[in-house]
Write an enzyme that holds these catalytic residues in place. Sequence first.
Site, mmCIF file in Angstrom:
data_model
loop_
_atom_site.group_PDB
_atom_site.id
_atom_site.type_symbol
_atom_site.label_atom_id
_atom_site.label_comp_id
_atom_site.label_asym_id
_atom_site.label_seq_id
_atom_site.Cartn_x
_atom_site.Cartn_y
_atom_site.Cartn_z
ATOM 1 N N HIS A 1 -6.817 0.724 -6.908
ATOM 2 C CA HIS A 1 -7.396 0.093 -5.112
ATOM 3 C C HIS A 1 -7.793 -1.361 -6.482
ATOM 4 O O HIS A 1 -9.138 -1.621 -5.959
ATOM 5 C CB HIS A 1 -8.244 0.535 -4.490
ATOM 6 C CG HIS A 1 -8.262 0.280 -3.219
ATOM 7 N ND1 HIS A 1 -7.327 -1.070 -2.823
ATOM 8 C CD2 HIS A 1 -8.765 0.457 -2.061
ATOM 9 C CE1 HIS A 1 -8.004 -0.995 -1.724
ATOM 10 N NE2 HIS A 1 -8.530 -0.605 -0.466
ATOM 11 N N CYS B 1 -16.265 1.834 0.075
ATOM 12 C CA CYS B 1 -15.425 0.759 0.558
ATOM 13 C C CYS B 1 -15.135 0.814 1.972
ATOM 14 O O CYS B 1 -13.857 0.287 2.355
ATOM 15 C CB CYS B 1 -14.068 1.042 -0.455
ATOM 16 S SG CYS B 1 -13.848 2.597 -0.447
ATOM 17 N N GLN C 1 -10.282 -3.684 -3.868
ATOM 18 C CA GLN C 1 -11.735 -3.402 -3.614
ATOM 19 C C GLN C 1 -12.519 -3.761 -4.953
ATOM 20 O O GLN C 1 -13.292 -4.082 -4.899
ATOM 21 C CB GLN C 1 -11.383 -1.627 -3.461
ATOM 22 C CG GLN C 1 -12.292 -1.325 -2.667
ATOM 23 C CD GLN C 1 -12.948 -1.242 -0.987
ATOM 24 O OE1 GLN C 1 -12.761 -1.691 -0.299
ATOM 25 N NE2 GLN C 1 -13.715 -1.803 -1.774
ATOM 26 N N ASP D 1 -16.866 7.533 -1.874
ATOM 27 C CA ASP D 1 -16.376 7.269 -1.161
ATOM 28 C C ASP D 1 -15.430 8.651 -0.848
ATOM 29 O O ASP D 1 -16.174 9.625 -0.601
ATOM 30 C CB ASP D 1 -14.768 6.762 -1.987
ATOM 31 C CG ASP D 1 -13.222 6.357 -0.907
ATOM 32 O OD1 ASP D 1 -13.306 6.408 0.095
ATOM 33 O OD2 ASP D 1 -12.649 6.683 -2.264
ATOM 34 N N ARG E 1 0.817 -1.452 -0.442
ATOM 35 C CA ARG E 1 -0.059 -0.102 0.185
ATOM 36 C C ARG E 1 0.881 1.229 0.004
ATOM 37 O O ARG E 1 1.840 1.300 0.583
ATOM 38 C CB ARG E 1 -0.852 0.117 1.321
ATOM 39 C CG ARG E 1 -1.497 1.562 1.453
ATOM 40 C CD ARG E 1 -2.439 0.786 2.551
ATOM 41 N NE ARG E 1 -3.786 0.234 2.207
ATOM 42 C CZ ARG E 1 -5.322 0.616 2.143
ATOM 43 N NH1 ARG E 1 -5.121 1.239 3.278
ATOM 44 N NH2 ARG E 1 -5.910 -0.003 1.614
ATOM 45 N N ARG F 1 -13.935 -9.255 0.433
ATOM 46 C CA ARG F 1 -12.240 -8.384 0.613
ATOM 47 C C ARG F 1 -11.353 -9.404 0.857
ATOM 48 O O ARG F 1 -10.445 -9.690 -0.254
ATOM 49 C CB ARG F 1 -11.797 -6.915 1.348
ATOM 50 C CG ARG F 1 -12.346 -5.688 0.627
ATOM 51 C CD ARG F 1 -11.379 -5.314 0.050
ATOM 52 N NE ARG F 1 -9.834 -5.056 -0.160
ATOM 53 C CZ ARG F 1 -9.313 -4.588 0.639
ATOM 54 N NH1 ARG F 1 -10.411 -2.856 0.971
ATOM 55 N NH2 ARG F 1 -8.110 -3.989 0.306
HETATM 56 N N1 NVA Z 1 -10.266 6.518 -1.436
HETATM 57 C C1 NVA Z 1 -9.388 6.269 -0.415
HETATM 58 C C2 NVA Z 1 -10.045 4.505 0.178
HETATM 59 C C3 NVA Z 1 -9.084 4.275 1.290
HETATM 60 C C4 NVA Z 1 -9.779 2.924 1.194
HETATM 61 C C5 NVA Z 1 -8.097 6.403 0.187
HETATM 62 O O1 NVA Z 1 -7.159 6.287 -0.379
HETATM 63 O O2 NVA Z 1 -7.644 7.469 0.830
HETATM 64 N N1 CP Z 2 -11.234 -0.744 2.042
HETATM 65 C C1 CP Z 2 -10.248 -0.546 2.123
HETATM 66 O O1 CP Z 2 -9.233 -0.530 1.726
HETATM 67 O O2 CP Z 2 -9.987 -0.002 3.811
HETATM 68 P P1 CP Z 2 -8.479 -0.321 4.651
HETATM 69 O O3 CP Z 2 -8.499 1.238 4.257
HETATM 70 O O4 CP Z 2 -8.831 -0.157 5.738
HETATM 71 O O5 CP Z 2 -7.126 -0.929 4.172
#
Ligand code: NVA
Ligand code: CP
Length: 319
Positions: free
Chosen positions: A138, A274, A141, A233, A111, A302
């Site tokens: 992502h 998500c 997701q 989101d 990540r 997931r």
């Molecule tokens: N768009 C959000 C998704 C988190 C799972 C982020 O990047 O923080």
């Molecule tokens: N949706 C998702 O990726 O959640 P987290 O940021 O908690 O991993």
Amino acid sequence: MMTLKISSSKRDLLGVQDLAASEIQAILKLAAKLKKQQKAGTTQPLLRGKTLGMIFQKPSTRTRVSFEVGMNQLGGSAIYLGATDIQLTRGETIEDTAKTLSRYVDCLMARVYDHKDVEKLAASASIPVINGLSDAFHPCQILADLLTIQEYKKKLKGLHLAWLGDGNNVCNDLMLGAAKTGISMTAACPEGYGPLEQVIRAACREGEENGAEIRVTTDPAIAAKDADIVVTDTFISIGKEGEWATRETIFLPKYQVNSRIMRLANKDAIFMHCLPAKRGQEVTSDIIDGSQSVVWDEAENRLHVQKAVLCMLMKKAPL
Ligand code: NVA
Ligand code: CP
């Protein structure tokens, strides 16, 4: 960005664009089977002896726990590697990190902020690399979202999906996932906050092949009208916290999913997110906690889709 990365010895998942439509279907099929097995207590140890390394530059609840639990359920194990706990933040390069970790673990999940970081990791690793969220994409997701939609709507092709809000990492990959599976998608985003241009172009091309219409508008009502699925989101993705003062005035109240928006959608429309969610910002409590919301099944899925991806990338199931 968005290149299919296949070598004779390994395959990566950096974005939905890395997957052919038939491969998405194969992942969903295996995920559904693994889900059934897990509920019945008949999960097979397909990844016995395998280890997943999980690099996190950003925080996570779902991604971290679902990958770790998924590996455990399949008889393998996972190691959490916070970016500040390993030598990455002391200047060791991503390339050297990839080469080292490839000698210890069987698969890497990362990540990251900059999507290029996960691309570099994949280019230097001799093992499969999975994007567990970058600023651009992502994919895990979106696979979970597609499985959830299929469970609720019994099909994918021919559905209408409305995205409201920020055209972010989740929106980018959802647009590609929708186009590849025949779901028409309209993204309603403020001017300057839409999905990546190259994503829109690729999704329109893929959509044409699969009978899906891909549209971008600034009008939430156009997107929500007669939608089968309404998705949003956070307006402030990880790393954008400093932009809240500006974003608040741009996104609110126009792009919030609330009862007025849901009334424009089909009566049996489902609401998806998500997570994590900010109630009162991108969605109101009555919607995310209401009868149309499927967010907990979406979060659970997931686990199941990632188990399928892990099995396929580690060659324990055909992809
Ligand atoms: N768009 C959000 C998704 C988190 C799972 C982020 O990047 O923080
Ligand atoms: N949706 C998702 O990726 O959640 P987290 O940021 O908690 O991993």
